[in-house]
Design an enzyme around this catalytic site. Structure first.
Site, PDB file in Angstrom:
ATOM      1  N   ARG A  67       0.697  -1.067  -0.013  1.00 48.98           N
ATOM      2  CA  ARG A  67       0.008   0.050   0.195  1.00 48.98           C
ATOM      3  C   ARG A  67       0.846   1.308  -0.064  1.00 48.98           C
ATOM      4  O   ARG A  67       1.927   1.203   0.190  1.00 48.98           O
ATOM      5  CB  ARG A  67      -1.073  -0.030   1.243  1.00 48.98           C
ATOM      6  N   GLY A  68       0.230   2.339  -0.097  1.00 49.45           N
ATOM      7  CA  GLY A  68       0.705   3.644  -0.047  1.00 49.45           C
ATOM      8  C   GLY A  68       2.023   4.007  -0.957  1.00 49.45           C
ATOM      9  O   GLY A  68       2.090   3.447  -2.139  1.00 49.45           O
ATOM     10  N   ILE A  69       3.230   4.572  -0.553  1.00 51.46           N
ATOM     11  CA  ILE A  69       4.224   4.910  -1.220  1.00 51.46           C
ATOM     12  C   ILE A  69       4.728   3.658  -1.969  1.00 51.46           C
ATOM     13  O   ILE A  69       5.438   3.561  -3.185  1.00 51.46           O
ATOM     14  CB  ILE A  69       5.145   5.891  -0.471  1.00 51.46           C
ATOM     15  N   ARG A  81       3.858  -7.629   4.750  1.00 51.71           N
ATOM     16  CA  ARG A  81       3.988  -8.443   5.952  1.00 51.71           C
ATOM     17  C   ARG A  81       3.236  -9.871   5.997  1.00 51.71           C
ATOM     18  O   ARG A  81       3.423 -10.642   6.640  1.00 51.71           O
ATOM     19  CB  ARG A  81       3.567  -7.310   7.084  1.00 51.71           C
ATOM     20  N   VAL A 123      10.492  -6.687   7.994  1.00 48.98           N
ATOM     21  CA  VAL A 123      11.855  -6.015   7.941  1.00 48.98           C
ATOM     22  C   VAL A 123      12.448  -6.116   9.361  1.00 48.98           C
ATOM     23  O   VAL A 123      13.694  -6.259   9.469  1.00 48.98           O
ATOM     24  CB  VAL A 123      11.790  -4.610   7.138  1.00 48.98           C
ATOM     25  N   GLY A 169       7.962   1.483   6.729  1.00 51.10           N
ATOM     26  CA  GLY A 169       8.143   2.444   7.873  1.00 51.10           C
ATOM     27  C   GLY A 169       6.950   2.581   8.739  1.00 51.10           C
ATOM     28  O   GLY A 169       5.649   2.296   8.005  1.00 51.10           O
ATOM     29  N   TYR A 217      10.689   8.689  15.053  1.00 49.73           N
ATOM     30  CA  TYR A 217      10.704   8.702  13.730  1.00 49.73           C
ATOM     31  C   TYR A 217      11.604   9.498  13.107  1.00 49.73           C
ATOM     32  O   TYR A 217      12.463   9.059  12.207  1.00 49.73           O
ATOM     33  CB  TYR A 217       9.191   9.121  13.350  1.00 49.73           C
ATOM     34  N   LYS A 247      14.942   8.553  10.573  1.00 49.45           N
ATOM     35  CA  LYS A 247      15.001   9.172   9.052  1.00 49.45           C
ATOM     36  C   LYS A 247      16.279   9.610   9.090  1.00 49.45           C
ATOM     37  O   LYS A 247      16.872   9.685   7.933  1.00 49.45           O
ATOM     38  CB  LYS A 247      13.793   9.975   8.796  1.00 49.45           C
TER      39      LYS A 247
END
Ligand code: NDP
Length: 251
Positions: free
Chosen positions: A25-27, A47, A66, A94, A157, A161
């Site tokens: 999903r997402g990015i 996952r 991960v 993430g 977070y 990053k």
């Protein structure tokens, strides 16, 4: 060699093995599709035990958590057996567990480090083994603008990053002589589930600070990932590529 080589030669169809983590999903999903649309063999990491429903049929898939190095190693073993050596890794998976520092539990700090930073390390380490044999490779970490400019409520977070930048730059120095690059894409705010629960006040506050006055679409991150893995970006390594609409102004 002509001084002005035709641009098309740098973006011709690819058939590399590309792994994108967190691609259900997402990015991550958009990045996987962007690579697949130009002819790469793309393995979408997820996952869940089962292949996520709705995943486009052109994508191969592999289960990968991960946070767990055993799961990462098993996923790479399977990919190598079925499709070949991973030439492009996009470490995208993430999570966020936001809170002001004084209210943030140690567990929430560790959880975010374990997924965003340790997870990226496990994937990059395992991927680099194959890339060294190939004598080429592209490692792309999905960072964030907050790794450079900070963010109240995101000590955990933002630290991960920022950590990805040090990781990418160290890998760039360790493996550059083998034609392996390592870079960080630093998105600002992107329309995904991760930003879906922002209050309208917070959203307005953010938009006020974004020069382009809108959130990014996931495709705008996918395109940059494809570029960083293309021949046109062969000489870019150890870089942070901001894709934030001007929020960080180059940071
Ligand atoms: P989403 O929350 O929409 O998706 C996160 C993805 O990561 C999901 O596929 C999720 O899987 C996966 N994931 C989480 N934990 C693990 C794990 N332990 N192992 C494997 N996969 C995992 O987030 P986005 O798409 O918005 O974010 C993708 C990346 O982009 C993240 O690294 C994020 O920090 C970064 N980013 C996002 C921004 C934004 O505005 N959205 C801005 C800047 C950076 P599952 O579905 O199983 O939960």
């Amino acid at each position: 060699m002509p001084i002005y080589a035709p641009v098309t030669s740098k973006f011709s169809a690819m058939s590399r093995v590309v792994l994108v983590t967190g691609a259900n999903r997402g990015i991550g999903a958009a990045i996987a599709q962007a690579f697949a649309s130009q002819g790469d063999v793309v393995i979408a990491g997820h996952r869940s035990a089962e292949r996520p429903s709705g995943m486009p049929s052109e994508l191969k898939n592999v289960q990968i958590d991960v946070k767990d190095s055993t799961s990462v190693d098993a996923a790479f073993d399977l990919i190598e057996k079925e499709w070949g050596t991973v030439e492009v890794l996009v470490a995208n998976a993430g999570i966020t567990k936001d809170n002001l520092m004084l209210r943030m539990s140690n567990e929430d700090f560790r959880d975010v480090v374990s997924t965003n930073l340790e997870g990226a390390f496990y994937c990059a380490k395992r991927a680099s083994k194959g890339m060294l044999k190939l004598k080429k490779g592209r490692i792309i970490f999905i960072g964030s603008v907050v790794g450079s400019i900070g963010s109240a409520g995101q000590v955990n977070y933002a630290a991960t990053k920022a950590g990805l930048v040090g990781m990418a730059r160290s890998i760039a120095r360790e493996l550059g002589s083998r034609s392996i690059t390592a870079n960080v894409i630093a998105p600002g705010f992107v329309e995904t589930e991760m930003t879906g629960d922002l209050t309208s006040d917070r959203r307005a506050e953010i938009l006020n600070a974004v020069a382009l006055n809108r959130f990014a679409s996931v495709d705008e991150i996918g395109g940059v990932a494809v570029f960083l893995a293309s021949p046109a970006a062969a000489y870019i390594t150890g870089a942070i590529i901001p894709v934030d609409g001007g929020l960080g102004m180059g940071h």
